[in-house]
Enzyme design. Structure first.
Site, PDB file in Angstrom:
ATOM      1  N   ARG A  23      19.548  73.915  42.934  1.00 46.41           N
ATOM      2  CA  ARG A  23      20.308  74.932  44.865  1.00 46.41           C
ATOM      3  C   ARG A  23      21.572  75.471  44.225  1.00 46.41           C
ATOM      4  O   ARG A  23      21.868  76.557  45.191  1.00 46.41           O
ATOM      5  CB  ARG A  23      20.128  74.011  46.209  1.00 46.41           C
ATOM      6  CG  ARG A  23      19.149  73.326  46.275  1.00 46.41           C
ATOM      7  CD  ARG A  23      19.167  73.055  47.727  1.00 46.41           C
ATOM      8  NE  ARG A  23      18.228  72.948  48.692  1.00 46.41           N
ATOM      9  CZ  ARG A  23      17.230  71.834  48.316  1.00 46.41           C
ATOM     10  NH1 ARG A  23      17.197  71.346  47.361  1.00 46.41           N
ATOM     11  NH2 ARG A  23      15.581  72.220  48.603  1.00 46.41           N
ATOM     12  N   SER A  24      21.637  75.494  42.907  1.00 51.62           N
ATOM     13  CA  SER A  24      23.067  76.272  42.489  1.00 51.62           C
ATOM     14  C   SER A  24      22.955  77.437  42.375  1.00 51.62           C
ATOM     15  O   SER A  24      24.084  77.784  43.264  1.00 51.62           O
ATOM     16  CB  SER A  24      23.779  75.213  41.170  1.00 51.62           C
ATOM     17  OG  SER A  24      23.994  73.860  41.474  1.00 51.62           O
ATOM     18  N   LYS A  73      25.408  65.979  30.227  1.00 56.10           N
ATOM     19  CA  LYS A  73      26.564  66.937  31.034  1.00 56.10           C
ATOM     20  C   LYS A  73      27.188  65.555  29.953  1.00 56.10           C
ATOM     21  O   LYS A  73      28.620  66.814  29.791  1.00 56.10           O
ATOM     22  CB  LYS A  73      27.060  65.989  32.604  1.00 56.10           C
ATOM     23  CG  LYS A  73      26.259  66.499  33.767  1.00 56.10           C
ATOM     24  CD  LYS A  73      26.609  65.536  34.556  1.00 56.10           C
ATOM     25  CE  LYS A  73      25.969  66.807  36.078  1.00 56.10           C
ATOM     26  NZ  LYS A  73      25.701  65.762  37.361  1.00 56.10           N
ATOM     27  N   ASN A  94      30.556  68.308  33.969  1.00 53.85           N
ATOM     28  CA  ASN A  94      29.474  69.625  34.972  1.00 53.85           C
ATOM     29  C   ASN A  94      29.878  70.816  34.751  1.00 53.85           C
ATOM     30  O   ASN A  94      28.799  72.083  35.426  1.00 53.85           O
ATOM     31  CB  ASN A  94      29.045  69.143  36.260  1.00 53.85           C
ATOM     32  CG  ASN A  94      30.631  69.433  37.279  1.00 53.85           C
ATOM     33  OD1 ASN A  94      31.370  69.701  36.499  1.00 53.85           O
ATOM     34  ND2 ASN A  94      30.430  69.681  38.340  1.00 53.85           N
ATOM     35  N   GLY A 139      26.732  54.839  36.078  1.00 51.67           N
ATOM     36  CA  GLY A 139      26.764  55.330  34.938  1.00 51.67           C
ATOM     37  C   GLY A 139      27.046  56.910  35.400  1.00 51.67           C
ATOM     38  O   GLY A 139      28.229  56.892  35.949  1.00 51.67           O
ATOM     39  N   ALA A 141      26.489  59.916  37.087  1.00 54.71           N
ATOM     40  CA  ALA A 141      27.339  59.793  38.543  1.00 54.71           C
ATOM     41  C   ALA A 141      28.182  59.077  38.918  1.00 54.71           C
ATOM     42  O   ALA A 141      29.005  59.919  39.401  1.00 54.71           O
ATOM     43  CB  ALA A 141      26.263  59.704  39.030  1.00 54.71           C
ATOM     44  N   GLY A 252      24.232  63.354  50.318  1.00 57.57           N
ATOM     45  CA  GLY A 252      25.104  64.611  48.999  1.00 57.57           C
ATOM     46  C   GLY A 252      24.920  65.484  49.021  1.00 57.57           C
ATOM     47  O   GLY A 252      25.532  66.377  48.206  1.00 57.57           O
TER      48      GLY A 252
HETATM   49  P1  ATR Z   1      23.473  58.614  35.952  1.00 59.97           P
HETATM   50  O1  ATR Z   1      23.821  60.061  35.333  1.00 59.97           O
HETATM   51  O2  ATR Z   1      22.237  59.615  37.117  1.00 59.97           O
HETATM   52  O3  ATR Z   1      24.376  58.297  36.679  1.00 59.97           O
HETATM   53  P2  ATR Z   1      22.140  56.834  34.643  1.00 59.97           P
HETATM   54  O4  ATR Z   1      23.277  56.708  33.627  1.00 59.97           O
HETATM   55  O5  ATR Z   1      20.948  55.913  34.017  1.00 59.97           O
HETATM   56  O6  ATR Z   1      22.132  57.555  35.691  1.00 59.97           O
HETATM   57  O7  ATR Z   1      22.466  55.610  35.724  1.00 59.97           O
HETATM   58  C1  ATR Z   1      21.918  55.639  35.984  1.00 59.97           C
HETATM   59  C2  ATR Z   1      23.001  54.114  37.708  1.00 59.97           C
HETATM   60  O8  ATR Z   1      21.903  53.824  38.602  1.00 59.97           O
HETATM   61  C3  ATR Z   1      23.176  52.830  36.884  1.00 59.97           C
HETATM   62  O9  ATR Z   1      24.238  52.223  37.529  1.00 59.97           O
HETATM   63  C4  ATR Z   1      22.114  51.473  36.829  1.00 59.97           C
HETATM   64  O10 ATR Z   1      22.153  50.592  36.194  1.00 59.97           O
HETATM   65  P3  ATR Z   1      22.651  49.829  35.140  1.00 59.97           P
HETATM   66  O11 ATR Z   1      24.078  50.324  34.519  1.00 59.97           O
HETATM   67  O12 ATR Z   1      22.012  48.296  35.400  1.00 59.97           O
HETATM   68  O13 ATR Z   1      21.416  50.129  34.656  1.00 59.97           O
HETATM   69  C5  ATR Z   1      22.033  51.781  38.498  1.00 59.97           C
HETATM   70  N1  ATR Z   1      20.257  51.636  38.965  1.00 59.97           N
HETATM   71  C6  ATR Z   1      19.210  51.926  38.475  1.00 59.97           C
HETATM   72  N2  ATR Z   1      18.519  52.087  39.060  1.00 59.97           N
HETATM   73  C7  ATR Z   1      18.607  50.509  39.717  1.00 59.97           C
HETATM   74  C8  ATR Z   1      18.496  49.743  40.611  1.00 59.97           C
HETATM   75  N3  ATR Z   1      17.171  49.205  41.083  1.00 59.97           N
HETATM   76  N4  ATR Z   1      18.753  48.843  41.537  1.00 59.97           N
HETATM   77  C9  ATR Z   1      19.917  49.019  40.691  1.00 59.97           C
HETATM   78  N5  ATR Z   1      20.988  49.493  40.486  1.00 59.97           N
HETATM   79  C10 ATR Z   1      20.690  50.537  39.856  1.00 59.97           C
END
Ligand code: ATR
Length: 293
Positions: A23-24, A73, A94, A139, A141, A252
């Site tokens: 949507r940017s 990113k 970003n 992660g 975000a 968000g």
């Molecule tokens: P982003 O850049 O969107 O943060 P990412 O780096 O893949 O994407 O991080 C995803 C986050 O969601 C991580 O904190 C992940 O936990 P892990 O580090 O243990 O992988 C978390 N996450 C994803 N699916 C999950 C789930 N089903 N339950 C709990 N945490 C989850």
């Protein structure tokens, strides 16, 4: 001399893969209109192995900057010659500004955290200073927002993640920043977060994988703010959970608009008003059926 009104518009884009749902472009078009800036903001689909090449060609073609989204990113941060403090803390960018120096003399910024803090404190009217904050996920975000969250001086921030070592790494990288701001910062497993939080921020991708909200039991104070960094149908299960907890749920969308405004300000030197843009996006996103985005 060229009259500025007759000059070609300043060019920007959102760079990512995928970018078709972003949507940017719509948000920045509204900002440009509202501020009277001549801006042309498009989409730049980058091959997964061709981010740097695509961005360099875009800059060489006269563009002035770009936003960067998943999954580039980290690469964007690496590409830049100069980085803001908040980008350094996130280790991710970003926003790039193609400053007119040697190739690659770009500035990398990360406006996600400032966008989140502004949405919480200004749009939602919730104070962060002195509060107890639970940040779920470690992660990209979560990394993007932790520095500015610390700057808002809550009493405590607990970073909880399924893989606790990632939470520990993120906390370690921000420890000096937290000490400087008088914030108690610690990592936790999802099972041991405790209770009594004033603000919960979900930076996990759990809802995308159908996992729902990855904490059990009553972690929040009554009337707490529970914010998911996702928006639209993807955030709806989280918002239902927040309501069941007696919390104020928030998605968000405000963060999305505020981080865009922060990028626009970095590029154009003027911060657009966000209220009307957020209201029109809100109407659009609320009308989306489940399962779409
Ligand atoms: P982003 O850049 O969107 O943060 P990412 O780096 O893949 O994407 O991080 C995803 C986050 O969601 C991580 O904190 C992940 O936990 P892990 O580090 O243990 O992988 C978390 N996450 C994803 N699916 C999950 C789930 N089903 N339950 C709990 N945490 C989850």
């Amino acid at each position: 001399m060229t009259h500025p009104d007759l000059a070609a518009p300043a060019r920007y884009a959102v760079a990512g893969n995928p970018v078709e749902h972003s949507r940017s472009p719509a948000i920045h078009a509204l900002f440009a209109q509202a501020t009277g800036q001549s801006v042309d903001y498009g989409r730049l689909l980058c091959p997964l192995d061709g981010f740097a090449t695509t961005i360099r060609a875009f800059a060489a073609d006269g563009a002035q900057g770009c936003n960067v989204t998943v999954p580039f990113k980290f690469e964007a941060f690496e590409l830049a010659a100069r980085r803001t403090r908040r980008a350094e803390l996130a280790q991710a960018a970003n926003t790039l500004r193609f400053d007119p120096t040697a190739q690659g003399g770009w500035l990398a910024d990360n406006t996600d955290g400032a966008g989140l803090v502004r949405d919480i404190t200004v749009n939602a009217g919730v104070t962060l200073t002195g509060q107890r904050v639970l940040l779920l996920g470690a992660g990209g975000a979560s990394a993007g927002v932790l520095g500015p969250l610390i700057e808002s001086r809550p009493a405590e921030i607990v970073v909880a993640n399924r893989t606790v070592d990632k939470a520990k790494d993120l906390v370690a990288r921000h420890q000096a920043w937290a000490d400087e701001h008088g914030v108690a910062l610690r990592a936790s497993t999802l099972a041991d977060v405790g209770t009594g939080y004033d603000v919960l921020i979900n930076g996990t991708a759990a809802s995308l994988s159908g996992g729902g909200v990855p904490v059990q039991g009553p972690v929040l104070k009554a009337g707490a703010l529970a914010l998911d960094m996702m928006y639209g149908p993807a955030a709806r299960p989280f918002l239902r959970w927040a309501q069941a907890q007696g919390a104020n749920g928030r998605d968000g969308l405000g963060m999305l608009v505020e981080q865009a405004a922060e990028s626009f300000a970095l590029w154009r030197g003027v911060r657009p008003d966000t209220a009307s843009v957020l209201a029109s996006l809100r109407a659009e996103v609320d009308a989306l059926p489940d399962g779409t985005h």
